[in-house]
Every structure is written in structure tokens, then in C-alpha cells.
Design an enzyme around this catalytic site. Structure first.
Site, short mmCIF file in Angstrom:
data_model
loop_
_atom_site.label_atom_id
_atom_site.label_comp_id
_atom_site.label_asym_id
_atom_site.label_seq_id
_atom_site.Cartn_x
_atom_site.Cartn_y
_atom_site.Cartn_z
N HIS A 161 -8.92 6.02 5.77
CA HIS A 161 -7.76 6.54 6.51
C HIS A 161 -7.10 7.56 5.31
O HIS A 161 -7.04 6.85 4.10
CB HIS A 161 -6.71 5.93 6.95
CG HIS A 161 -7.20 5.02 8.20
ND1 HIS A 161 -7.78 3.96 8.15
CD2 HIS A 161 -7.00 5.33 9.66
CE1 HIS A 161 -7.78 3.46 9.11
NE2 HIS A 161 -7.47 4.31 10.15
N ASP A 164 -5.12 5.34 3.29
CA ASP A 164 -5.86 4.25 2.82
C ASP A 164 -6.02 4.33 1.23
O ASP A 164 -6.24 3.65 0.05
CB ASP A 164 -7.23 3.73 3.25
CG ASP A 164 -7.11 3.29 4.73
OD1 ASP A 164 -5.91 2.91 5.04
OD2 ASP A 164 -7.97 3.19 5.34
N MET A 195 -17.66 8.96 6.60
CA MET A 195 -16.60 9.33 7.56
C MET A 195 -15.33 9.14 6.99
O MET A 195 -14.72 8.34 6.18
CB MET A 195 -16.56 8.09 8.85
CG MET A 195 -15.73 8.09 9.93
SD MET A 195 -14.14 7.13 9.51
CE MET A 195 -14.64 5.60 10.21
N GLU A 288 -12.59 6.97 19.35
CA GLU A 288 -12.64 5.80 19.43
C GLU A 288 -11.47 5.15 20.47
O GLU A 288 -10.44 5.35 20.37
CB GLU A 288 -12.37 4.95 17.93
CG GLU A 288 -12.45 3.53 18.02
CD GLU A 288 -12.27 2.88 16.75
OE1 GLU A 288 -12.38 3.79 15.77
OE2 GLU A 288 -11.84 1.68 16.57
N LYS A 290 -9.45 2.35 22.79
CA LYS A 290 -9.22 0.98 22.91
C LYS A 290 -8.30 0.97 24.01
O LYS A 290 -7.44 1.65 24.43
CB LYS A 290 -8.41 0.69 21.63
CG LYS A 290 -7.83 -0.77 21.40
CD LYS A 290 -7.45 -0.99 19.79
CE LYS A 290 -7.19 -2.45 19.79
NZ LYS A 290 -6.54 -2.67 18.27
N GLU A 324 -16.05 0.60 19.58
CA GLU A 324 -15.92 -0.50 18.81
C GLU A 324 -16.22 -1.72 19.67
O GLU A 324 -15.47 -1.93 20.84
CB GLU A 324 -14.50 -0.55 18.19
CG GLU A 324 -14.31 -1.79 17.49
CD GLU A 324 -12.84 -1.88 16.76
OE1 GLU A 324 -12.71 -0.93 16.08
OE2 GLU A 324 -12.53 -2.94 16.55
N HIS A 327 -12.94 -3.51 20.97
CA HIS A 327 -12.09 -2.74 21.96
C HIS A 327 -12.53 -3.11 23.29
O HIS A 327 -11.72 -2.98 24.28
CB HIS A 327 -12.07 -1.61 21.46
CG HIS A 327 -11.37 -1.21 20.06
ND1 HIS A 327 -11.09 0.00 19.47
CD2 HIS A 327 -10.98 -2.28 19.33
CE1 HIS A 327 -10.50 -0.33 18.38
NE2 HIS A 327 -10.44 -1.67 18.30
N ASP A 352 -18.33 1.11 15.54
CA ASP A 352 -17.47 0.22 14.67
C ASP A 352 -18.12 -1.07 15.30
O ASP A 352 -18.00 -1.55 16.41
CB ASP A 352 -15.92 0.29 15.20
CG ASP A 352 -15.38 1.38 14.37
OD1 ASP A 352 -16.25 2.14 13.60
OD2 ASP A 352 -14.03 1.59 14.45
N ASP A 362 -6.72 -8.32 19.56
CA ASP A 362 -7.76 -7.56 18.87
C ASP A 362 -8.23 -8.55 17.52
O ASP A 362 -7.33 -8.53 16.58
CB ASP A 362 -7.35 -6.26 18.32
CG ASP A 362 -8.27 -5.41 17.42
OD1 ASP A 362 -9.51 -5.60 17.45
OD2 ASP A 362 -7.73 -4.46 17.01
N ASP A 364 -11.28 -8.40 15.62
CA ASP A 364 -11.84 -7.81 14.29
C ASP A 364 -12.71 -8.82 13.85
O ASP A 364 -12.73 -8.99 12.40
CB ASP A 364 -10.94 -6.87 13.41
CG ASP A 364 -10.70 -5.89 14.02
OD1 ASP A 364 -11.16 -5.38 15.00
OD2 ASP A 364 -9.42 -5.28 13.60
N ASP A 394 -16.06 -2.56 11.33
CA ASP A 394 -14.78 -2.45 11.45
C ASP A 394 -14.15 -3.84 11.60
O ASP A 394 -13.85 -4.23 12.62
CB ASP A 394 -14.10 -1.58 12.35
CG ASP A 394 -12.87 -1.11 12.33
OD1 ASP A 394 -12.16 -1.57 11.25
OD2 ASP A 394 -12.17 -0.54 13.10
C1 GLT Z 1 -7.47 0.42 12.76
C2 GLT Z 1 -8.19 -0.06 14.06
C3 GLT Z 1 -9.60 0.26 13.98
C4 GLT Z 1 -9.87 1.95 13.93
C5 GLT Z 1 -9.54 2.48 12.65
C6 GLT Z 1 -9.63 3.75 12.60
S1 GLT Z 1 -7.91 1.67 12.08
O1 GLT Z 1 -8.01 -0.72 12.05
O2 GLT Z 1 -8.06 -1.40 14.36
O3 GLT Z 1 -10.17 0.00 15.42
O4 GLT Z 1 -11.14 2.15 13.94
O5 GLT Z 1 -8.44 4.66 12.59
MN MN Z 2 -12.41 0.52 14.92
MN MN Z 3 -10.44 -3.16 16.09
#
Ligand code: GLT
Ligand code: MN
Ligand code: MN
Length: 494
Positions: A161, A164, A195, A288, A290, A324, A327, A352, A362, A364, A394
Site C-alpha cells: 500500500h 506501507d 502489484m 477484492e 470482503k 481472497e 474473505h 490473495d 478475519d 489471515d 495475504d
Molecule cells: C488488508 C486486508 C487485505 C487486503 C489488503 C489490500 S489490506 O490487509 O485485510 O485483505 O488485501 O488492501
Molecule cells: Mn487481501
Molecule cells: Mn484478509
């Protein structure tokens, strides 16, 4: 005799290729490989990786004295050196082992393959472990340090980002210095930036959304910030631009008109497509989805929502999706099906990868660490359909991990993918599985011709065709057997 040349970080796959080429000769005889030094080329050699490969494959690794001298390593093996050796001149590998016809089961190395474009975000391995209930548990490390960690783990690239990399309040001079240092770190660690994206969720200005905010000034600021972030990404050669609308939503529908929100979002994207075109950036936009978190309800909750939006945009060809795993799993959906829908439309621009318990917040998690079967079918789908974009992890390491363990996490994501790729190939090559697939996919070319395309004649013929539903219901579908065989491939007994 095989000769392989290695340029920058392509050393490991080429090494694997050599070993694969020799797979049918592996038995008790170790493979002998000589490493020569070759003039007039530039290369980074990771000595530590060669050690690992060499151990796994019973390889005798002889390093020619000229290469040792050049790399500044003294030992005949030279492989205990743990850092990246910078050779001004490249080596050459020669496979000098005698042919051996004895076939044994290959021990794969599962080293990350650069062709698969494994990437991580600065925010992923740089995650300091803050959560809504607790403070940071790891020191913040700089983007160049993150590059080093990723280089050591064997990643292909790193994404970011805008903030970042460059803090939101950095001066122009600070920005310049940061960009310079980051470029050097990318080069040193053999990483690329496929990206880039915009942080449109952290700053308080975005507390009620960015492109969909109720405030026209916030909407304009979000577009302006994105244009600047696109400039930054383009400086690093990024060609994919991700849009994750973390704050684009509501807690209560009393607060925003959901139809108006879609219109505002579309307007912003149309504007930014034109900006990319006007600057010749060549970006592909990847949306993306969510369903919630951080907002109570986020607009465009699933990948399919964006697939429905794209044809209504001014530049649909520039736009695709970035699904993702976590998500869709948060919402209890089948991720593989969402990805398949995108792939089928030619809209899978980025992905992702991570993991997630169904129905939880979430998480991750490391790729493949929770739902192995879903991860397997996902990898199989991507590989079978020759997905060619970056495979972005991600995810972030457990909150308990230190940076050594974060590196193990990053390696684990890639290794799991490589293992599942091999399992998918095994599944595709399994005679019994293929036999079952043939049995369950009952073809009838005459009928398929009829139903392929409507015409009055086809409709008439179809209406006249006798199809006995009682007979149809009798066809066996040995799906238990097929699924069990799948599980046995996954469990490593097939
Ligand atoms: C954040 C989010 C991710 C996205 C990122 C891109 S930022 O961490 O949870 O799923 O992909 O903006
Ligand atoms: Mn993501
Ligand atoms: Mn995520």
C-alpha cells in the site's frame, strides 16, 4: 551433460530442474555437480539454498576453486555461508554423474518456483501483531528489512500500500530517499513489485468510507490519494492495482444510500481507469471483496458482486478481481467456486492466498493451514487452468511468532502451495481416479449437439427425444470412492 546458466535468483529452480532431469537416476549413487565460475555475467548465488538442496538430494556439491575465490569463500564446499553471496560473474553447473537407470521415488524439494510468482505484502510479513484487544508484539521492521526476509525465504516479489512504504505525512525529500532505499533492497534481494494498492482504510478521514463516503471532499481525497499511490506503484513497475474497499460500507443502512454507494464507487473507478490510461501506466485493476470487518457490512461482499459490477464500468477490459480465501470463507462460501467464476470470465487478475476457519473473524492464517481440502482444490484449479498471475500470500504469522518464525511462516505458505501442486498433478495422473472421472462424465455427442445452441429445429428434436428419468436415476455415481481416493492422495498414501 547438462549445462544450466543462472541469472540472479533463478538459481534454485534451475538447480531443481537439473535434479528433476536426473530424477530417474537417483539411487544410492549421489549426483555430482560442479559449480564453475563463468566470466562476464552478474549473479546472486544463495549458498545456503544449495546446501539445503544438496542435502535433500544426496548431491555432492563441488565448488570449483575459481568460483570460491570469486565469492570470497574458502572452503571447498562453500555452502555453510548463510548469506547471499554476490558474485560479479556467474557460475555454470555441470552434471558429471554417470547415468544410472535405477528408478526410485523422487524426493521433491518444494523450493518456491519463480514461475508461480509467489508474493507477499509489506503489511503481511511486516505485521506487528496488533489486534483489537492487544498491542504490538513484534518490533516494526523497515521495508528494506522486509525485502531481506522475503529474499531469504525465496519469494518472487513484494507488494505494498502507498503508506506501507511512504508514511502518509512524509516530505518529498523523505519519499525520494525511501524510494531509493527500497529500490536498492529489491535489487539486492532479487524481488519485483507486481502489484500496488492504496490504503483507504487506516486514516480517520476514511472512517465512513473512501470512494463511497457521504462527504464529496473525502471522495475527492480518496481519488487523489489513489492517483498518487498509482504513481508510486508505477515507479516500481507494478502492473496490477488492487482495490480493497475496507471502509466502503455501513454499520446501519440508515447512514448511507446503498444504490448511491454503488454509483459513487463506479464513478471513482471510471475516473481512475482514465488516469491510468492518461499516464500510460498499463495497470489492470483487481477488486477484492470482503463481507464485513472492519465495517459491519461492506459493499460488494463477495467476488461475484464485483464480477457483476465490471461490465457496467467504462473500461471493463481493464478490470478484474482479486479474491481472497479468508474473505469468502468468513461468509461460509466455497472459495474455489468464486475463483472458478472469475477464471471462466478471464477476470482472475490476482489472488490473495491465506486460510481461515469458516464463520470466524478475519484470521489471515498461513496458506493451507486450516482447510487442506479446499486449498488442494484451489491449487488444482489454478494449475489446471494455467493461472498465470501472481500468487500473493495475504496472510500473517501467529501473534506469538518472532521474525525467525515469520520467515518460517512465509516459507510455509510457498512450500504448502508447491506440495499441493504436486498432489494435484498426482491426482490428475492417477489411473483409478481418471477412470472414475470418465465413468461419471457420461457423454452423448448427439444430445450435446442438440442442446449446444437453440434453434427451432433443435428445440423440436429435443422435445421429441425420449429421456427416461427412471433409467437416468439408475446411473451409478461412485463419488464416495472418488472422494476417498482424493483424500488418500492428500494424506500421502497414494
Ligand atoms: C488488508 C486486508 C487485505 C487486503 C489488503 C489490500 S489490506 O490487509 O485485510 O485483505 O488485501 O488492501
Ligand atoms: Mn487481501
Ligand atoms: Mn484478509
Amino acid at each position: 551433460m547438462s549445462r544450466l546458466r543462472f541469472i540472479e535468483r533463478k538459481d534454485t529452480p534451475a538447480f531443481n530442474q537439473l535434479l528433476q532431469h536426473r530424477e530417474d537416476r537417483i539411487d544410492s549413487q549421489p549426483i555430482r555437480i560442479r559449480l564453475y565460475h563463468r566470466p562476464n555475467r552478474h549473479l546472486h548465488l544463495r549458498a545456503d539454498r544449495f546446501r539445503v538442496c544438496a542435502d535433500a538430494f544426496k548431491v555432492n556439491l563441488d565448488i570449483h576453486p575459481s568460483a570460491c575465490r570469486h565469492a570470497g569463500i574458502g572452503a571447498d564446499r562453500g555452502c555453510s555461508v548463510q548469506t547471499c553471496l554476490s558474485l560479479a560473474k556467474p557460475p555454470r553447473f555441470e552434471d558429471t554423474s554417470p547415468p544410472n537407470p535405477v528408478k526410485e521415488k523422487r524426493v521433491a524439494s518444494y523450493e518456491p518456483d519463480p514461475k508461480l510468482k509467489f508474493t507477499f505484502g509489506l503489511w503481511t510479513v511486516g505485521n506487528i501483531g496488533r489486534d483489537p484487544f492487544g498491542e504490538a508484539v513484534r518490533e516494526r521492521i523497515t521495508p528494506p528489512q522486509i525485502c531481506q526476509l522475503l529474499g531469504e525465504a525465496g519469494a518472487f516479489g513484494v507488494n505494498f500500500h502507498d503508506n506501507d512504504l511512504v508514511p502518509i505525512d512524509a516530505t518529498t525529500a523523505e519519499r525520494q530517499q525511501i524510494v531509493k532505499d527500497f529500490k536498492a533492497a529489491l535489487k539486492d534481494n532479487g524481488l519485483v513489485v507486481p502489484m500496488a494498492t492504496t490504503n483507504l482504510f487506516s486514516d480517520p478521514a476514511f472512517k465512513d468510507g473512501a470512494f463511497t463516503s457521504n462527504d464529496a471532499k473525502v471522495r475527492a481525497y480518496a481519488i487523489q490519494k489513489t492517483m498518487r499511490a498509482m504513481d508510486l506503484g508505477a515507479e516500481f513497475g507494478a502492473k496490477i492495482y488492487v482495490f480493497w474497499g475496507g471502509r466502503e460500507g455501513v454499520e446501519s443502512d440508515a447512514t448511507k444510500d446503498p444504490v448511491e454507494a454503488v454509483k459513487r464507487f463506479r464513478e471513482a473507478i471510471n475516473f481512475l481507469c482514465e488516469y491510468s490510461i492518461s499516464q500510460n501506466y498499463g495497470y489492470k485493476f483487481a477488486f477484492e471483496a470482503k463481507p464485513n470487518e472492519p465495517r459491519g457490512h461492506i459493499y460488494f461482499a463477495v467476488t461475484g458482486s464485483y464480477l457483476a459490477l465490471i461490465p457496467t464500468l467504462d473500461h471493463p477490459d481493464m478490470c478484474g478481481v482479486n479474491p481472497e480465501v479468508a474473505h469468502e470463507h468468513m461468509a461460509g462460501l466455497n472459495f474455489v467456486h468464486q475463483v472458478a467464476a472469475a477464471l471462466e470470465q478471464g477476470k482472475l487478475f490476482h489472488i490473495d492466498l491465506n486460510d481461515q476457519e469458516f464463520g470466524r473473524f478475519d484470521q489471515d492464517f498461513r496458506f493451507g493451514s486450516v482447510n487442506l481440502k479446499h486449498a488442494f482444490f484451489l491449487v488444482k484449479l489454478l494449475e489446471d487452468y494455467k493461472y498465470n498471475g501472481p500468487r500473493h500470500f495475504d496472510a500473517h504469522a501467529f501473534r506469538q511468532s518472532d521474525y525467525e518464525d515469520v520467515k518460517a511462516f512465509a516459507k510455509g505458505c510457498m512450500r504448502t502451495y508447491m506440495i499441493l501442486k504436486e498432489k494435484a498433478a498426482r491426482w490428475n495422473a492417477d489411473g483409478e481416479i481418471q477412470g472414475l472421472l470418465k465413468q461419471i462424465n457420461r457423454e452423448d455427442s448427439g444430445l450435446s449437439k442438440l442442446t449446444k445452441k437453440f434453434s427451432a429445429a433443435n428445440a423440436k428434436k429435443l422435445l421429441e427425444t425420449s429421456l427416461d428419468r427412471v433409467e437416468l436415476a439408475k446411473h451409478p455415481l461412485p463419488y464416495e470412492k472418488l472422494d476417498q481416493l482424493t483424500m488418500e492422495v492428500l494424506m500421502g498414501v497414494r
